[in-house]
Design a protein around this motif. Sequence first.
Motif, PDB file in Angstrom:
ATOM      1  N   GLN A  25      63.180  90.896   2.971  1.00 38.74           N
ATOM      2  CA  GLN A  25      62.499  91.324   4.191  1.00 38.74           C
ATOM      3  C   GLN A  25      62.548  90.245   5.265  1.00 38.74           C
ATOM      4  OE1 GLN A  25      61.420  94.406   4.819  1.00 38.74           O
ATOM      5  NE2 GLN A  25      60.957  93.730   6.886  1.00 38.74           N
ATOM      6  N   CYS A  26      62.475  88.987   4.873  1.00 36.70           N
ATOM      7  CA  CYS A  26      62.459  87.885   5.849  1.00 36.70           C
ATOM      8  C   CYS A  26      63.636  87.948   6.822  1.00 36.70           C
ATOM      9  CB  CYS A  26      62.465  86.531   5.151  1.00 36.70           C
ATOM     10  SG  CYS A  26      61.134  86.241   3.998  1.00 36.70           S
ATOM     11  N   PRO A  27      64.876  88.039   6.325  1.00 36.80           N
ATOM     12  CA  PRO A  27      66.003  88.059   7.266  1.00 36.80           C
ATOM     13  C   PRO A  27      65.955  89.237   8.229  1.00 36.80           C
ATOM     14  CG  PRO A  27      66.782  87.609   5.052  1.00 36.80           C
ATOM     15  CD  PRO A  27      65.332  87.997   4.942  1.00 36.80           C
ATOM     16  N   LYS A  28      65.447  90.359   7.780  1.00 35.68           N
ATOM     17  CA  LYS A  28      65.336  91.531   8.661  1.00 35.68           C
ATOM     18  C   LYS A  28      64.345  91.257   9.782  1.00 35.68           C
ATOM     19  CE  LYS A  28      66.455  94.862   5.055  1.00 35.68           C
ATOM     20  NZ  LYS A  28      65.943  95.945   4.214  1.00 35.68           N
ATOM     21  N   ASP A  29      63.202  90.665   9.432  1.00 31.11           N
ATOM     22  CA  ASP A  29      62.188  90.349  10.443  1.00 31.11           C
ATOM     23  C   ASP A  29      62.716  89.310  11.427  1.00 31.11           C
ATOM     24  OD1 ASP A  29      60.491  92.086   9.117  1.00 31.11           O
ATOM     25  OD2 ASP A  29      59.308  90.508   8.165  1.00 31.11           O
ATOM     26  N   ILE A  30      63.389  88.303  10.918  1.00 27.95           N
ATOM     27  CA  ILE A  30      63.928  87.233  11.761  1.00 27.95           C
ATOM     28  C   ILE A  30      65.007  87.784  12.691  1.00 27.95           C
ATOM     29  CG2 ILE A  30      65.253  85.074  11.698  1.00 27.95           C
ATOM     30  CD1 ILE A  30      63.645  84.491   9.024  1.00 27.95           C
ATOM     31  N   LYS A  49      56.526  81.414  26.696  1.00 31.03           N
ATOM     32  CA  LYS A  49      56.257  82.328  25.572  1.00 31.03           C
ATOM     33  C   LYS A  49      57.531  82.592  24.768  1.00 31.03           C
ATOM     34  CE  LYS A  49      52.036  84.333  26.975  1.00 31.03           C
ATOM     35  NZ  LYS A  49      50.996  84.109  26.020  1.00 31.03           N
ATOM     36  N   ILE A  50      58.655  82.707  25.452  1.00 30.80           N
ATOM     37  CA  ILE A  50      59.920  82.924  24.757  1.00 30.80           C
ATOM     38  C   ILE A  50      60.263  81.694  23.910  1.00 30.80           C
ATOM     39  CG2 ILE A  50      62.418  83.142  25.079  1.00 30.80           C
ATOM     40  CD1 ILE A  50      61.813  85.063  27.367  1.00 30.80           C
ATOM     41  N   ASP A  51      60.066  80.517  24.478  1.00 32.25           N
ATOM     42  CA  ASP A  51      60.343  79.287  23.730  1.00 32.25           C
ATOM     43  C   ASP A  51      59.465  79.191  22.487  1.00 32.25           C
ATOM     44  OD1 ASP A  51      62.283  78.588  25.551  1.00 32.25           O
ATOM     45  OD2 ASP A  51      61.030  77.112  26.602  1.00 32.25           O
ATOM     46  N   GLN A  52      58.191  79.574  22.613  1.00 34.26           N
ATOM     47  CA  GLN A  52      57.291  79.548  21.461  1.00 34.26           C
ATOM     48  C   GLN A  52      57.738  80.564  20.408  1.00 34.26           C
ATOM     49  OE1 GLN A  52      55.043  77.417  20.693  1.00 34.26           O
ATOM     50  NE2 GLN A  52      54.195  78.418  18.904  1.00 34.26           N
ATOM     51  N   ALA A  53      58.161  81.750  20.840  1.00 34.87           N
ATOM     52  CA  ALA A  53      58.643  82.765  19.898  1.00 34.87           C
ATOM     53  C   ALA A  53      59.895  82.265  19.175  1.00 34.87           C
ATOM     54  CB  ALA A  53      58.930  84.072  20.620  1.00 34.87           C
ATOM     55  N   LYS A  54      60.801  81.605  19.910  1.00 33.66           N
ATOM     56  CA  LYS A  54      62.005  81.046  19.282  1.00 33.66           C
ATOM     57  C   LYS A  54      61.643  79.988  18.249  1.00 33.66           C
ATOM     58  CE  LYS A  54      65.401  81.567  22.996  1.00 33.66           C
ATOM     59  NZ  LYS A  54      66.247  80.819  23.944  1.00 33.66           N
ATOM     60  N   LYS A  55      60.695  79.131  18.617  1.00 29.90           N
ATOM     61  CA  LYS A  55      60.270  78.060  17.704  1.00 29.90           C
ATOM     62  C   LYS A  55      59.694  78.657  16.413  1.00 29.90           C
ATOM     63  CE  LYS A  55      57.041  74.200  17.446  1.00 29.90           C
ATOM     64  NZ  LYS A  55      55.954  73.486  18.115  1.00 29.90           N
ATOM     65  N   GLN A  61      62.779  81.087   9.619  1.00 34.00           N
ATOM     66  CA  GLN A  61      64.071  80.962   8.935  1.00 34.00           C
ATOM     67  C   GLN A  61      64.056  79.779   7.965  1.00 34.00           C
ATOM     68  OE1 GLN A  61      66.997  83.015   9.207  1.00 34.00           O
ATOM     69  NE2 GLN A  61      67.324  81.862   7.333  1.00 34.00           N
ATOM     70  N   LYS A  62      63.495  78.656   8.384  1.00 32.43           N
ATOM     71  CA  LYS A  62      63.415  77.482   7.506  1.00 32.43           C
ATOM     72  C   LYS A  62      62.568  77.771   6.273  1.00 32.43           C
ATOM     73  CE  LYS A  62      64.024  74.159  11.232  1.00 32.43           C
ATOM     74  NZ  LYS A  62      63.379  73.181  12.110  1.00 32.43           N
ATOM     75  N   HIS A  69      58.767  82.846   1.032  1.00 35.29           N
ATOM     76  CA  HIS A  69      58.976  84.126   1.694  1.00 35.29           C
ATOM     77  C   HIS A  69      57.714  84.706   2.335  1.00 35.29           C
ATOM     78  CE1 HIS A  69      62.980  83.848   0.287  1.00 35.29           C
ATOM     79  NE2 HIS A  69      62.548  83.719  -0.953  1.00 35.29           N
ATOM     80  N   GLN A  70      56.580  84.569   1.694  1.00 36.59           N
ATOM     81  CA  GLN A  70      55.346  85.088   2.293  1.00 36.59           C
ATOM     82  C   GLN A  70      55.045  84.340   3.588  1.00 36.59           C
ATOM     83  OE1 GLN A  70      53.582  87.802   1.355  1.00 36.59           O
ATOM     84  NE2 GLN A  70      52.380  87.507   3.205  1.00 36.59           N
ATOM     85  N   GLU A  71      55.155  83.018   3.550  1.00 33.91           N
ATOM     86  CA  GLU A  71      54.919  82.217   4.755  1.00 33.91           C
ATOM     87  C   GLU A  71      55.950  82.552   5.835  1.00 33.91           C
ATOM     88  OE1 GLU A  71      54.248  77.948   4.046  1.00 33.91           O
ATOM     89  OE2 GLU A  71      53.957  78.502   1.951  1.00 33.91           O
ATOM     90  N   SER A  72      57.174  82.807   5.411  1.00 32.98           N
ATOM     91  CA  SER A  72      58.230  83.158   6.353  1.00 32.98           C
ATOM     92  C   SER A  72      57.897  84.456   7.080  1.00 32.98           C
ATOM     93  CB  SER A  72      59.571  83.295   5.627  1.00 32.98           C
ATOM     94  OG  SER A  72      60.567  83.745   6.511  1.00 32.98           O
TER      95      SER A  72
END
Length: 91
Positions: A25-30, A49-55, A61-62, A69-72
């Motif tokens: 699920q993580c890769p799909k959400d990312i 806001k875009i920069d924060q979303a990217k961060k 991903q990390k 995975h839950q934290e991701s």
Amino acid sequence: MTKTVPAVALAAALTLAAGPALAFQCPKDIAANKQLIAEAEKKGATKAKIDQAKKLNDEAQKLHDAGKHQESMETAAKASRQFIQAHGASI
């Protein structure tokens, strides 16, 4: 006692199966967040806001790569909320 052993075995099997399910699920959400961020950039959303979303999405991903995975997924959800806020919508 005989009913307890199968129940414990079933619980253990479900717990072990949940990890790989979350991993997928993580890769799909990312990926969905990356698409939403790209759309927000095209529409001229607030850079901060875009920069924060990217961060947050990079952090998701990390975490996924580290097997957390839950934290991701939680971090990817925060990135999604940043996208919504960047568009001036409320959650």
